[in-house]
Motif scaffolding. Structure first.
Motif, PDB file in Angstrom:
ATOM      1  N   ASN A   9      23.825  -1.772  18.113  1.00 18.09           N
ATOM      2  CA  ASN A   9      22.445  -1.292  18.061  1.00 18.09           C
ATOM      3  C   ASN A   9      21.755  -1.714  19.350  1.00 18.09           C
ATOM      4  N   LEU A  10      21.374  -0.762  20.162  1.00 15.32           N
ATOM      5  CA  LEU A  10      20.808  -1.075  21.476  1.00 15.32           C
ATOM      6  C   LEU A  10      19.446  -1.759  21.384  1.00 15.32           C
ATOM      7  N   LEU A  11      18.765  -1.660  20.243  1.00 10.24           N
ATOM      8  CA  LEU A  11      17.502  -2.376  20.076  1.00 10.24           C
ATOM      9  C   LEU A  11      17.722  -3.886  20.015  1.00 10.24           C
ATOM     10  N   ASP A  12      18.945  -4.314  19.794  1.00 11.16           N
ATOM     11  CA  ASP A  12      19.244  -5.747  19.743  1.00 11.16           C
ATOM     12  C   ASP A  12      19.345  -6.380  21.126  1.00 11.16           C
ATOM     13  N   ILE A  69      18.998   2.044  15.895  1.00 10.14           N
ATOM     14  CA  ILE A  69      18.539   2.036  14.508  1.00 10.14           C
ATOM     15  C   ILE A  69      17.188   1.347  14.451  1.00 10.14           C
ATOM     16  N   VAL A  70      16.172   2.090  14.054  1.00  7.32           N
ATOM     17  CA  VAL A  70      14.819   1.541  13.945  1.00  7.32           C
ATOM     18  C   VAL A  70      14.497   1.294  12.476  1.00  7.32           C
ATOM     19  N   THR A 137      16.924  -9.235  16.432  1.00  8.77           N
ATOM     20  CA  THR A 137      16.090  -8.773  17.548  1.00  8.77           C
ATOM     21  C   THR A 137      15.683  -7.317  17.349  1.00  8.77           C
ATOM     22  N   ALA A 138      16.621  -6.494  16.884  1.00 13.61           N
ATOM     23  CA  ALA A 138      16.326  -5.074  16.660  1.00 13.61           C
ATOM     24  C   ALA A 138      15.232  -4.903  15.622  1.00 13.61           C
ATOM     25  N   GLU A 139      15.239  -5.734  14.586  1.00 14.58           N
ATOM     26  CA  GLU A 139      14.232  -5.618  13.534  1.00 14.58           C
ATOM     27  C   GLU A 139      12.867  -6.117  14.000  1.00 14.58           C
ATOM     28  N   ASN A 178      16.459 -14.735  18.580  1.00 17.46           N
ATOM     29  CA  ASN A 178      16.094 -13.337  18.348  1.00 17.46           C
ATOM     30  C   ASN A 178      14.652 -13.056  18.741  1.00 17.46           C
ATOM     31  N   VAL A 179      13.767 -14.003  18.469  1.00 18.29           N
ATOM     32  CA  VAL A 179      12.354 -13.832  18.817  1.00 18.29           C
ATOM     33  C   VAL A 179      12.168 -13.812  20.332  1.00 18.29           C
TER      34      VAL A 179
END
Length: 386
Positions: A9-12, A69-70, A137-139, A178-179
């Motif tokens: 997931n690239l948002l991560d 994935i959002v 991180t993605a979330e 992650n934050v």
């Protein structure tokens, strides 16, 4: 062993992580990561086939090895004052809340870092929901993605995202890596381009992690204080038993010393007959003066007074307006920079301390709170998590 088929997931990934992914995993030039970041965060595009400045072979690689994935929007709810709350699905059992607050040329997004909260601050609705897990991180950055996309769709209202505060559900420093990675994307020009001082992390006082934050990230710091003596603060914020006020203030001093021209905001939720009396104001003024004198920096400490926001089953009440203003005046007279936070979004339970989401609680705190609610309402309290 079989090779993993899980997609990334690239948002991560922040910019550095995405550059490594393109170079090491896809065998591509690092600048391709920059193109993809712009598509995701500037244009809110998640379909690789729509990223038209990427060649077909690269798009095929991305389709095979990656995804974007959002969070799923379960509902979005506007307040009468312009505040907006989203309930975002994190998985099959959990959901978190994210809140946007517009105000005079700025728009602040309050972002969650955990599903529920592992701490048990007595005046916080989130605490009654217990705790399930850290957000990825993605979330975390996905909350910003959802809000920015929504705001971009209503330009006629001139609403924009100018600030992010890590003050939603959870203790951000208990989900440090992650934050910090998500805040890096918030501040990156290829992400959301926010200035360092416009990203604020709020902590209940994780002393070792405050020190680590000062070394690894450059953001504003807010501390949930709520009392200026250890006995009362331990009652309100149980973490104080492990990291008492003296240790917390020492960590705050170290943070400011490492961040020239920075200051720390101390958040203080005012509760009727609990921490809103003149003696409490004088204790707080003394603590703030000691902090400023130790640093020899004018306005190194700012106090943000927050009127308590009620929720079903709580034993606390909001201080009266006269008490709030009298408390502020005592601090101002002591030369302590003090503001009163205006309550926003309380008609949709989006005000400070009211976020609760949907938590598959692993701590049994939710069940204990429901039992308490039934006792005080004679069995008519219903589901506190609804």
């Amino acid at each position: 062993m079989t090779e993993s088929t899980a997609k990334q997931n690239l948002l991560d990934l922040d910019r550095e992580g995405l550059e490594r992914f393109f170079a090491d995993e896809l065998g591509e030039k690092r600048f391709r990561a920059h193109q993809v970041m712009k598509w995701i965060h500037h244009r809110h595009v998640t379909d690789f086939d729509e990223m038209t400045d990427l060649g077909k072979p690269l798009r095929a690689k991305l389709l095979e090895r990656a995804e974007v994935i959002v969070p799923q929007v379960h509902f979005d709810k506007p307040s009468t004052d312009g505040t907006h709350k989203w309930l975002l699905g994190m998985d099959g059992k959990n959901a978190i809340e994210t809140v946007y607050i517009p105000d005079k040329g700025r728009g602040t997004l309050c972002v969650s870092s955990q599903v529920g909260c592992a701490l048990n601050c007595q005046f916080c609705s989130t605490a009654t929901q217990g705790f399930n897990r850290n957000l990825s991180t993605a979330e975390i950055i996905g909350q910003v993605w959802v809000a920015a996309k929504h705001l971009g769709n209503i330009p006629h209202k001139q609403r924009r995202l100018t600030n992010v505060v890590m003050m939603g559900m959870g203790e951000p420093l208990m989900n440090f890596d992650n934050v910090v990675r998500a805040m890096s994307v918030m501040r990156d020009d290829l992400g959301y381009g926010l200035a360092n001082k416009r990203v604020t992390l709020s902590t209940a006082g994780m002393v070792p992690m405050i020190d680590r934050l000062s070394e690894e990230s450059d953001v504003s710091l807010a501390v949930s204080l709520h009392a200026a003596n250890d006995e009362l603060r331990t009652e309100l914020v149980p973490l104080n038993k492990k990291y008492p006020i003296a240790e917390l203030m020492a960590a705050c001093e170290r943070y400011v010393r490492r961040k020239p021209r920075s200051s720390i905001t101390f958040e203080y939720t005012l509760m009727k007959d609990v921490n809103d009396q003149p003696v409490h104001a004088r204790q707080l003024a003394r603590l703030m003066r000691q902090f400023g004198n130790a640093l020899q920096v004018k306005d190194a400490a700012k106090v943000n007074l927050i009127p308590f926001n009620p929720f079903p089953g709580t034993r606390f009440q909001r201080s009266g307006e006269d008490e709030i203003r009298a408390f502020q005046k005592l601090l101002l007279d002591a030369q302590v920079l003090t503001m009163v936070r205006r309550t926003r979004g309380d008609d949709i339970d989006a005000a400070c301390g009211q976020l609760k989401g949907q938590v598959a609680d692993r701590t049994r705190r939710q069940a204990e709170f429901r039992k308490h609610l039934e006792q005080i309402t004679g069995g008519e309290g219903g589901d506190a998590a609804a």
